[in-house]
Scaffold this active site. Structure first.
Site, PDB file in Angstrom:
ATOM      1  N   LYS A  54       0.847  -1.206   0.000  1.00 16.04           N
ATOM      2  CA  LYS A  54       0.000   0.000   0.000  1.00 16.04           C
ATOM      3  C   LYS A  54       0.881   1.255   0.000  1.00 16.04           C
ATOM      4  O   LYS A  54       0.635   2.205  -0.746  1.00 16.04           O
ATOM      5  CB  LYS A  54      -0.932  -0.010   1.224  1.00 16.04           C
ATOM      6  CG  LYS A  54      -2.012  -1.076   1.106  1.00 16.04           C
ATOM      7  CD  LYS A  54      -2.752  -1.329   2.411  1.00 16.04           C
ATOM      8  CE  LYS A  54      -3.675  -2.534   2.258  1.00 16.04           C
ATOM      9  NZ  LYS A  54      -4.296  -2.983   3.512  1.00 16.04           N
ATOM     10  N   GLN A  98      -4.150  -1.333   9.679  1.00 19.03           N
ATOM     11  CA  GLN A  98      -4.024  -2.699   9.157  1.00 19.03           C
ATOM     12  C   GLN A  98      -4.516  -3.706  10.196  1.00 19.03           C
ATOM     13  O   GLN A  98      -4.065  -3.700  11.334  1.00 19.03           O
ATOM     14  CB  GLN A  98      -2.551  -2.972   8.785  1.00 19.03           C
ATOM     15  CG  GLN A  98      -2.326  -4.302   8.098  1.00 19.03           C
ATOM     16  CD  GLN A  98      -3.013  -4.408   6.740  1.00 19.03           C
ATOM     17  OE1 GLN A  98      -2.942  -3.490   5.933  1.00 19.03           O
ATOM     18  NE2 GLN A  98      -3.693  -5.516   6.497  1.00 19.03           N
ATOM     19  N   ASP A 121     -11.087   2.617   3.983  1.00 22.91           N
ATOM     20  CA  ASP A 121     -11.358   1.179   3.884  1.00 22.91           C
ATOM     21  C   ASP A 121     -12.873   0.922   3.789  1.00 22.91           C
ATOM     22  O   ASP A 121     -13.293  -0.173   3.416  1.00 22.91           O
ATOM     23  CB  ASP A 121     -10.813   0.455   5.131  1.00 22.91           C
ATOM     24  CG  ASP A 121      -9.551  -0.343   4.827  1.00 22.91           C
ATOM     25  OD1 ASP A 121      -9.351  -0.687   3.649  1.00 22.91           O
ATOM     26  OD2 ASP A 121      -8.790  -0.633   5.776  1.00 22.91           O
TER      27      ASP A 121
END
Ligand code: NAD
Length: 299
Positions: A54, A98, A121
């Site tokens: 990412k 994460q 997200d």
């Protein structure tokens, strides 16, 4: 006839080039670039590998990228304070925590602390609700379902009126993609059925799907005889079925298989995603797209 292979790597590259172009325009016109913070707790190798990809993609796109690598024993309160710091930072448009987090931290408490307008997200309940309402309410679509929709649309598959069957009802894939494709808009308008572990006749449902989306996490679950001839098959499953030595690097790597028997299915379907190289590459790309959209909304 063999199916068209839906190339997630190529489509992903196409979208990343579009994002790069928009980042350049934003920089020139408004002296601003999308800002993304990645928060990693501990050193879980899989999480580290995801976050690294990412970060690399964000840097390649010219984003302002901030990395927060926290020790595994960081307290929940300190992690919440870190999230709050970036909620207030005007140079940051997207916050990515994460998962999974260590056991002493409540994942949901942390995810729900993210400002919904920076939740790239798309996991915050506010964004889940916005997705359900549809239309102008939608802010961020969760990345894997957004990638699936993009693959279908860019391949030119007709969604309006199509029979879509989704195998799996998880919060990160099955439920959101089902909700997205039944919305009243040009990228959806499908008739959607969701099937799961308690469904009586999985095969019968799959067989009538014009578009079959499989996200069960069971290698080879969908048999070739369940596939309607000429249909579009999107295989989200990523299953490790063994290991091999990479010819390129000499390192041991996982052998990955999808939820669909690809070799047999491609002789029946009209189009199909491979595993790897189908849905997988799209997830990070859609995260970048969400971060760009968040930045544009600020401008
Ligand atoms: P999950 O385990 O949370 O959910 C799986 C769902 O499939 C459940 O709702 C379950 O009811 C259903 N299911 C499982 N076995 C079934 C069976 N035999 N018959 C019918 N339904 C069955 O998984 P998830 O997080 O939704 O992920 C699904 C798969 O997609 C996994 O292989 C995962 O690795 C993969 N995945 C890939 C990406 C990506 O490529 N970027 C992203 C997310 C998930």
């Amino acid at each position: 006839m063999s199916a068209k292979i839906i190339d997630g790597v190529a489509i992903s590259q196409e979208i990343l080039a579009e994002i790069r172009e928009e980042v350049d325009q934003l920089r020139k016109a408004h002296d601003i670039v999308p800002g993304l913070v990645t928060i990693l707790v501990g050193d879980n190798p899989a999480s580290l590998s995801y976050v690294t990809r990412k970060i690399r993609t964000a840097n390649e796109l010219g984003f302002h990228e901030v990395q927060e690598n926290c020790p595994p024993d960081i307290s929940e309160a300190d992690l919440l304070a870190l999230v709050e710091k970036y909620n207030r930072d005007p140079a940051i448009h997207g916050i990515l925590v994460q998962l999974p987090l260590p056991d002493h931290i409540d994942d949901n408490k942390v995810l729900y602390a993210i400002d919904p307008d920076k939740d790239v997200d798309g996991f915050h309940p506010v964004n889940v609700g916005r997705l359900m309402i549809g239309g102008d309410a939608v802010r961020f679509l969760p990345c894997t379902p957004a990638g699936i929709q993009e693959l279908i649309v860019r391949t030119g598959i007709e969604l309006s009126g199509a029979e879509v069957v989704v195998v799996g009802r998880s919060n990160i894939v099955g439920k959101p993609i089902a909700n997205m494709l039944l919305q009243k808009n040009a990228r959806a308008n499908a008739t959607v059925t969701v099937v799961h572990t308690r469904t009586r006749d999985l095969a019968a449902h799959c067989k009538r799907a014009d578009i079959l989306i499989v996200a069960a996490g069971v290698a080879g679950l969908v048999k070739p005889e369940w596939i309607k001839p000429g249909s579009c098959v999107i295989d989200v499953g990523v299953n490790r079925v063994g290991e091999k030595i990479s010819a390129k690097t000499g390192k041991t790597i996982a052998i990955l298989r999808g939820d669909v028997d690809f070799d047999a299915a491609k002789e029946i379907a009209g189009s199909i995603t491979p595993v790897p190289g189908g849905v997988g590459p799209m997830t990070i790309t859609m995260l970048m797209k969400n971060t760009l959209a968040s930045c544009k909304a600020r401008v």
